[in-house]
Design an enzyme around this catalytic site. Structure first.
Site, PDB file in Angstrom:
ATOM      1  N   CYS A 121      47.803  30.647 -41.404  1.00  0.00           N
ATOM      2  CA  CYS A 121      48.432  29.433 -40.872  1.00  0.00           C
ATOM      3  C   CYS A 121      49.883  29.320 -41.332  1.00  0.00           C
ATOM      4  O   CYS A 121      50.749  28.865 -40.573  1.00  0.00           O
ATOM      5  CB  CYS A 121      47.660  28.193 -41.327  1.00  0.00           C
ATOM      6  SG  CYS A 121      46.091  27.943 -40.472  1.00  0.00           S
ATOM      7  N   CYS A 203      43.538  27.702 -32.820  1.00  0.00           N
ATOM      8  CA  CYS A 203      43.475  29.131 -32.515  1.00  0.00           C
ATOM      9  C   CYS A 203      42.031  29.539 -32.221  1.00  0.00           C
ATOM     10  O   CYS A 203      41.084  28.987 -32.769  1.00  0.00           O
ATOM     11  CB  CYS A 203      44.032  29.941 -33.683  1.00  0.00           C
ATOM     12  SG  CYS A 203      45.780  29.650 -34.003  1.00  0.00           S
ATOM     13  N   CYS A 229      45.572  22.848 -41.004  1.00  0.00           N
ATOM     14  CA  CYS A 229      46.345  24.095 -40.961  1.00  0.00           C
ATOM     15  C   CYS A 229      47.498  24.061 -41.965  1.00  0.00           C
ATOM     16  O   CYS A 229      48.058  25.102 -42.304  1.00  0.00           O
ATOM     17  CB  CYS A 229      46.884  24.351 -39.559  1.00  0.00           C
ATOM     18  SG  CYS A 229      48.071  23.104 -38.985  1.00  0.00           S
TER      19      CYS A 229
END
Length: 233
Positions: A121, A203, A229
């Site tokens: 991330c 994602c 994240c």
């Protein structure tokens, strides 16, 4: 102008109306204050669709930044294309990380999102947003207080120590039902994964359908103990 450097608890009294719950007023104030020195970092989830529509009413040529990690769902990219068609004046920037997936694998090993999701991330989202916000005074986020326990104290205007910026959150008082009611009323395009049990979409490798509607982000990084994240920590 309210900036990170001269921050003080804002005394601005945004009126939480029934229709927009102050979101439109917050956006009007923000673009009046910051002009081109504010960007919206959008994931193109359902909250993002609402904000894009509201922003288009205030500043039709606003800059929208999408952190293109190269590992998003195909449905997400398709949704972005639909948004571009509906709002052709918006400046939608696809911001990629410095490392390609191949370079990342060479330096940090294959499938970094499994072995070290925080590092992944950082490379593919946090550093790119730092770059996108360079020289900007403020950024807009679609955080809602209802989304998770970590977001319940979010205000309309926040001093963001991570990005040394003012973080504007117009939707803090919107509920999940409010968001969907708005999208339905205005027939807005949205990511079809929302209809398949994905209330929060990130994602592809790190997003699963949510297993509880009490925590709309429960499908993110399942089993890892990770809940954010890093953009909003």
């Amino acid at each position: 102008m309210l900036t990170y450097e001269n921050w003080q608890e804002p005394i601005i009294d945004f009126q939480v109306d029934d229709l927009y719950k102050a979101a439109l007023e917050v956006l009007q104030w923000s673009y009046q204050q910051y002009g081109d020195e504010i960007v919206y970092a959008c994931s193109f989830g359902i909250e993002g669709i609402v904000l894009i529509d509201l922003i288009s009413k205030v500043k039709p040529n606003a800059t929208i930044v999408f952190l293109d990690t190269d590992v998003h769902f195909k449905e997400t990219y398709e949704t972005i294309n639909k948004v571009k068609e509906k709002y052709p004046q918006l400046n939608i920037v696809m911001k990629k990380p410095a490392l390609t997936l191949e370079q990342q694998a060479t330096q940090h090993g294959d499938e970094l999102w499994k072995s070290n999701p925080n590092k992944c991330c950082d490379i593919r989202k946090i550093k790119p947003l730092h770059e996108a916000l360079s020289g900007k005074k403020a950024w807009i986020s679609g955080l809602r207080r209802e989304q998770s326990p970590t977001r319940q104290q979010t205000n309309f205007l926040n001093r963001d120590d991570k990005f040394k910026s003012i973080k504007v959150c117009p939707l803090i008082h919107w509920t999940w039902k409010d968001v969907w009611r708005y999208v339905s009323k205005h027939s807005l395009p949205y990511n079809p994964l929302h209809d398949q049990g994905y209330p929060s979409i990130g994602c592809e490798h790190c997003t699963k359908p949510a297993f509880t509607m009490e925590d709309l982000r429960s499908g993110r990084w399942q089993g890892s103990g990770k809940t954010e994240c890093g953009l909003h920590e």
